[in-house]
Design a protein around this motif. Structure first.
Motif, PDB file in Angstrom:
ATOM      1  N   PRO A  63     -10.609   3.282 -12.461  1.00 39.70           N
ATOM      2  CA  PRO A  63     -10.351   2.954 -11.322  1.00 39.70           C
ATOM      3  C   PRO A  63     -11.243   3.229  -9.530  1.00 39.70           C
ATOM      4  O   PRO A  63     -12.086   4.136  -9.753  1.00 39.70           O
ATOM      5  CB  PRO A  63      -9.010   4.165 -10.669  1.00 39.70           C
ATOM      6  N   TYR A  67     -10.513  -2.615  -8.218  1.00 36.45           N
ATOM      7  CA  TYR A  67      -9.305  -2.364  -9.182  1.00 36.45           C
ATOM      8  C   TYR A  67      -8.759  -0.765  -9.390  1.00 36.45           C
ATOM      9  O   TYR A  67      -8.719   0.138 -10.403  1.00 36.45           O
ATOM     10  CB  TYR A  67      -9.732  -2.678 -10.688  1.00 36.45           C
ATOM     11  N   PRO A  68      -8.006  -0.465  -8.204  1.00 41.84           N
ATOM     12  CA  PRO A  68      -7.455   0.637  -7.689  1.00 41.84           C
ATOM     13  C   PRO A  68      -6.596   1.479  -9.209  1.00 41.84           C
ATOM     14  O   PRO A  68      -6.612   2.449  -9.661  1.00 41.84           O
ATOM     15  CB  PRO A  68      -6.828   0.397  -6.700  1.00 41.84           C
ATOM     16  N   HIS A  69      -5.964   0.692  -9.718  1.00 36.07           N
ATOM     17  CA  HIS A  69      -5.138   0.987 -10.808  1.00 36.07           C
ATOM     18  C   HIS A  69      -5.708   1.268 -12.302  1.00 36.07           C
ATOM     19  O   HIS A  69      -5.206   1.166 -13.585  1.00 36.07           O
ATOM     20  CB  HIS A  69      -3.786  -0.028 -11.148  1.00 36.07           C
ATOM     21  N   PRO A  71      -7.263   1.841 -15.778  1.00 31.51           N
ATOM     22  CA  PRO A  71      -7.326   3.537 -16.502  1.00 31.51           C
ATOM     23  C   PRO A  71      -8.715   3.637 -16.737  1.00 31.51           C
ATOM     24  O   PRO A  71      -9.921   2.415 -16.580  1.00 31.51           O
ATOM     25  CB  PRO A  71      -7.244   2.957 -17.855  1.00 31.51           C
ATOM     26  N   TYR A 168      -0.477  -7.370  -2.842  1.00 34.74           N
ATOM     27  CA  TYR A 168      -0.406  -6.442  -4.043  1.00 34.74           C
ATOM     28  C   TYR A 168      -0.898  -5.119  -4.270  1.00 34.74           C
ATOM     29  O   TYR A 168      -0.633  -4.781  -5.124  1.00 34.74           O
ATOM     30  CB  TYR A 168      -0.688  -7.589  -5.215  1.00 34.74           C
ATOM     31  N   SER A 169      -1.793  -4.716  -2.679  1.00 34.04           N
ATOM     32  CA  SER A 169      -1.901  -3.107  -3.198  1.00 34.04           C
ATOM     33  C   SER A 169      -1.188  -2.428  -2.786  1.00 34.04           C
ATOM     34  O   SER A 169      -0.258  -2.643  -1.577  1.00 34.04           O
ATOM     35  CB  SER A 169      -3.377  -3.250  -2.633  1.00 34.04           C
TER      36      SER A 169
END
Ligand code: ZN
Length: 169
Positions: A63, A67-69, A71, A168-169
């Motif tokens: 993360p 790209y905070p999400h 894996p 989307y965030s």
């Protein structure tokens, strides 16, 4: 360590197979790719993005701000990758250091089986699913001179990064 962006001729060439695993140049190219990926916050990077004409790609999912999400994965170096993908596809958002400021929904296979060589030339096999499969397929496209823009089926799915984070965030 300039990242080549969309339209640069070297970004759109088919990269050459690595055949010499004894040269210092190979390790130096890999180190250059590692530093650039880290510096620019990529989930992966491929030789042609730095004008390196070799079939080398790196994956290091974790993360971050871009790209905070994502894996967590180990840092992987894949040389001369070959792959087989499954038929099932799913849409997911992609961005690219070579396509600054844009994101798009892109359809990719949900699973991919990969054979690749390591820095010593030894062959390995790996199976990727979901986001990891997406990163692999995205980076592998770079080895064939393509970016995610080539995989956008519908222009309405291409949006600015600013709009992506707003929605989307
Ligand atoms: Zn990319």
């Amino acid at each position: 360590m300039q990242i080549l962006t969309l339209g640069h001729p070297d970004l759109h060439k088919v990269a050459a197979e690595v055949t010499d695993f004894s040269s210092d140049e190979l390790l130096s190219d890999i180190n250059t790719l590692k530093s650039a990926m880290k510096k620019h916050g990529g989930m992966g990077i491929a030789g042609p993005q730095l004008g390196i004409d070799r079939r080398i790609l790196l994956i290091h999912s974790k993360p971050n701000k871009r790209y905070p999400h994502a894996p967590h994965s180990d840092l992987m170096v894949l040389i001369n990758p070959q792959f087989q993908e499954n038929i099932d596809q799913e849409e997911g958002w992609e961005g690219c250091l070579s396509v600054p400021g844009l994101r798009s929904l892109v359809s990719r296979s949900t699973e991919v089986s990969v054979k690749y060589q390591d820095e010593a030339g030894d062959w390995h096999e790996e199976h990727f699913e979901g986001f990891m499969a997406r990163i692999f397929l995205h980076e592998n496209d770079h080895l064939d001179g393509m970016t995610f823009v080539n995989k956008v089926s519908d222009n309405s799915k291409l949006i600015s990064e600013m709009e992506y984070f707003r929605q989307y965030s």
